[in-house]
Design a protein around this motif. Structure first.
Motif, PDB file in Angstrom:
ATOM      1  N   THR A  68       0.832  -1.209   0.000  1.00 19.57           N
ATOM      2  CA  THR A  68       0.000   0.000   0.000  1.00 19.57           C
ATOM      3  C   THR A  68       0.865   1.257   0.000  1.00 19.57           C
ATOM      4  O   THR A  68       0.634   2.199  -0.764  1.00 19.57           O
ATOM      5  CB  THR A  68      -0.925   0.007   1.224  1.00 19.57           C
ATOM      6  OG1 THR A  68      -1.736  -1.164   1.215  1.00 19.57           O
ATOM      7  CG2 THR A  68      -1.814   1.246   1.207  1.00 19.57           C
ATOM      8  N   LEU A  72       1.279   4.197  -2.877  1.00 19.75           N
ATOM      9  CA  LEU A  72       1.143   5.630  -2.610  1.00 19.75           C
ATOM     10  C   LEU A  72       2.385   6.392  -3.056  1.00 19.75           C
ATOM     11  O   LEU A  72       2.296   7.488  -3.619  1.00 19.75           O
ATOM     12  CB  LEU A  72       0.888   5.861  -1.118  1.00 19.75           C
ATOM     13  CG  LEU A  72      -0.470   5.408  -0.581  1.00 19.75           C
ATOM     14  CD1 LEU A  72      -0.505   5.546   0.945  1.00 19.75           C
ATOM     15  CD2 LEU A  72      -1.594   6.212  -1.200  1.00 19.75           C
ATOM     16  N   VAL A 133      -3.433   4.551  -7.517  1.00 22.42           N
ATOM     17  CA  VAL A 133      -3.927   4.456  -6.139  1.00 22.42           C
ATOM     18  C   VAL A 133      -5.395   4.038  -6.115  1.00 22.42           C
ATOM     19  O   VAL A 133      -5.834   3.289  -5.231  1.00 22.42           O
ATOM     20  CB  VAL A 133      -3.741   5.810  -5.417  1.00 22.42           C
ATOM     21  CG1 VAL A 133      -4.283   5.740  -3.993  1.00 22.42           C
ATOM     22  CG2 VAL A 133      -2.275   6.206  -5.395  1.00 22.42           C
TER      23      VAL A 133
END
Length: 291
Positions: A68, A72, A133
């Motif tokens: 994750t 980002l 994203v």
């Protein structure tokens, strides 16, 4: 540690330091509030964010391992570099307008045009960074991955196509700028019945500068953009690093081309670091087309 990652981190550190100084100078100096310096500030801000993104990518890759967080970081880098390229396009458009509409350039319309260009550039850049994203990634489908994980092949193809479009527009505008510069030199020659040595040197220098600007931009980004289209994720990662690293150098060179060569910024640097301006050092106010 992967030495390529270390080099990218070092490159990001240099980029961040260089452009942070430019941003500080523009923010510190009230005189640098004109549209052309707003554009230079936008470019420096985008490159500053890109440098910080490279540093964060290195830290998160070796300290905080998370898909994750990686996603980002990649989205942040895409937005930053896209904003840098978009700001370069905006500067090119501003250069062209400052020559093509020289009589009406210094007006409120120019300020509105610059702010509109920047709003559009940053808006598009933010959208491009949000795409991976928001789900356009290959975290759950390794077969769809591109040479830049976790971006998909279609994503990097879109980014590359956008870069090629920007490059072609900049090429066209710089050719038009060269025509205007040469036409002005010809008009001066007709008025004075000959082209003086100083005008010839200035014209040659201007065309050479434009060639250097466009050549540097193309040499930095074209290899990576082309490899993103023709490359395969199964290829050795060294190919990706070898084309991506020169692309980051463009953000390192931008402050030198667009900021540190400008005499208004040089004067502001004297004030910022020396606390006073040395009157014996002469500076010449430059037009937007000189930036």
């Amino acid at each position: 540690l992967n030495p390529w990652d270390v080099m990218l981190c070092v490159s990001g550190t240099a980029i961040a330091c260089e452009n942070a100084l430019v941003v500080a100078i523009i923010c510190y100096s009230p005189a640098l509030r004109t549209p052309m310096f707003v554009l230079v500030g936008s470019l420096a801000t985008a490159d500053l964010l890109a440098g910080l993104g490279l540093i964060l990518n290195f830290v998160f890759q070796y300290v905080i391992r998370s898909e994750t967080v990686s996603l980002l970081t990649v989205g942040f880098l895409v937005s930053s570099f896209a904003a840098s390229v978009s700001s370069l396009l905006a500067i090119t458009v501003d250069r062209y307008l400052s020559l093509y509409n020289a009589l009406t350039y210094y007006s409120e319309r120019t300020v509105l045009c610059v702010h509109t260009m920047l709003a559009g550039a940053w808006g598009v850049s933010l959208c491009l960074g949000l795409l991976p994203v928001l789900g356009w990634n290959c975290l759950h489908d390794r077969a769809a991955c591109s040479v830049v994980r976790p971006l998909t092949k279609s994503n990097v193809t879109l980014l590359s196509a956008s870069f090629f479009l920007v490059f072609l527009i900049m090429l066209h505008l710089y050719i038009e700028i060269c025509k205007i510069v040469c036409r002005h030199a010809h008009q001066i020659a007709l008025q004075q019945h000959f082209l003086t040595a100083s005008h010839y040197v200035a014209t040659k220098k201007g065309v050479s500068t434009l060639a250097i600007v466009l050549g540097t931009f193309g040499a930095s980004w074209l290899p990576f953009a082309i490899y993103c289209v023709v490359g395969d994720p199964d290829y050795p990662s060294v190919y990706t690093y070898a084309t991506l690293l020169p692309a980051t150098y463009n953000s390192m060179i931008n402050p030198i081309i667009y900021a540190y060569r400008n005499q208004e910024i040089q004067r502001s640097m004297w004030v910022l670091f020396c606390g006073c301006f040395q009157a014996k050092v002469s500076f010449r106010s430059r037009s937007p087309s000189d930036v």
